[in-house]
Design an enzyme around this catalytic site. Sequence first.
Site, PDB file in Angstrom:
ATOM      1  N   CYS A   2       0.836  -1.209   0.000  1.00 49.20           N
ATOM      2  CA  CYS A   2       0.000   0.000   0.000  1.00 49.20           C
ATOM      3  C   CYS A   2       0.860   1.243   0.000  1.00 49.20           C
ATOM      4  O   CYS A   2       0.807   2.073   0.907  1.00 49.20           O
ATOM      5  CB  CYS A   2      -0.962   0.008   1.190  1.00 49.20           C
ATOM      6  SG  CYS A   2      -2.210   1.319   1.090  1.00 49.20           S
ATOM      7  N   GLU A 117      -1.443  -1.985  -6.057  1.00 47.00           N
ATOM      8  CA  GLU A 117      -0.489  -3.018  -5.671  1.00 47.00           C
ATOM      9  C   GLU A 117       0.154  -3.593  -6.919  1.00 47.00           C
ATOM     10  O   GLU A 117      -0.491  -3.667  -7.977  1.00 47.00           O
ATOM     11  CB  GLU A 117      -1.181  -4.124  -4.867  1.00 47.00           C
ATOM     12  CG  GLU A 117      -0.211  -5.105  -4.226  1.00 47.00           C
ATOM     13  CD  GLU A 117       0.849  -4.411  -3.401  1.00 47.00           C
ATOM     14  OE1 GLU A 117       2.026  -4.405  -3.828  1.00 47.00           O
ATOM     15  OE2 GLU A 117       0.507  -3.843  -2.345  1.00 47.00           O
TER      16      GLU A 117
END
Length: 403
Positions: A2, A117
């Site tokens: 993240c 991601e």
Amino acid sequence: MCGRARCTLRADDVPRACHRTGSPVRTINMDRYRPSYNVAPGSNLPVIRRSGGSDGGDGFVLHCMKWGLIPSFTKKTEKPDFYKMFNARSESIFEKASFRRLLPKSRCLVAVEGFYEWKKDGSKKQPYYIHFKDGRPLVFAALYDSWQSSEGEVLYTFTILTTSSSSALQWLHDRMPVILGDKESTDAWLNTSASSKYDMILKPYEESDLVWYPVTPAMGKPSFDGPECIKEIRVKTEGNNPISNFFLKKDVKREQALNITEERSSFNESVKTNWPEDMKEEPEPMKEIKEEESSVGEKWPSDKTDRTILPKGVKEEPGTADDIRSQSSEEKGDHDAKSITSILPNEKTTKQLHKRDYEEFLADSNPATDKTDKLGTSPLKRKGNLKDAGDKQPTLFSYFSKK
């Protein structure tokens, strides 16, 4: 995990996303907030936290903070590094001093519309955009702290908590942010007056309304911003690779050729096994022909010279030096020189020498009829290993003259 997110929410959308709609929410430093499709550590994001201490009251505050925790005990002269602690592992926040001291009074919520991601594929990395299917904001559990620089500026920063990845996202990454998907979980995280069961909150989000798709690798640069960051792209897979298809076709053709060969061999075997009993043995005429062929001595030579087939048991005598010289003269283009007859039985050696001397005598007595090559030299005189006239043996002519 993240390290990038999308946050294009308006200021009034953040409290609603965090289920803080009962009472008015004060704002702090919201003028620093810049909506972006590609938010990176060091950027300013709106955060919901409880008011207290110098803030006064017991409500909630919409506070714009920098992403990337700078602990309050950091040296004032040290330059802030926002990438050092932009994430915190939820399993270790009770052990590390940087996070443990923040749990009682410094919990907050971060609202974004999605996060990115990267999927590693060898040396390449493909980014994916992860969001809710219905488009509602995602709410992350976070911790915040304040730090004062040497100039006296107070800087508020936060870190996003992460946990192990859900079963649906394990193919992409082994970690994911702690997503608080309902009002009960957000209330439990912001409730600082009572001890909460963190193990019930800090867990993977397993609901099926979380979706994802591949996006452009260009968004890996923090300077790349705009709706293009979340535009879905088509990723080339191994099955769509033309190079893979090329080798696949070659393998299929090779396998087909092997199958055809096996079918032919099996067919031949089946034909042989189905022959009549009287056809399995070779006919008698064929056996006689093979026996006659085996009775012959040597096979024809591989070269094109004219040789006879000798009976079995008779060996061919090797040729003399004159045979070798005559063959070399023919290869050089001297077609007028005649090859000397080879000597087969050993008892005729003497007669053959007399015949050669007689031919040399005739060549010396008739110089006008002597045939020369292009250089004007008799082929017999060019042979370097012949003896001079004075060294020759008595010829037949001298023998008859004496008589």
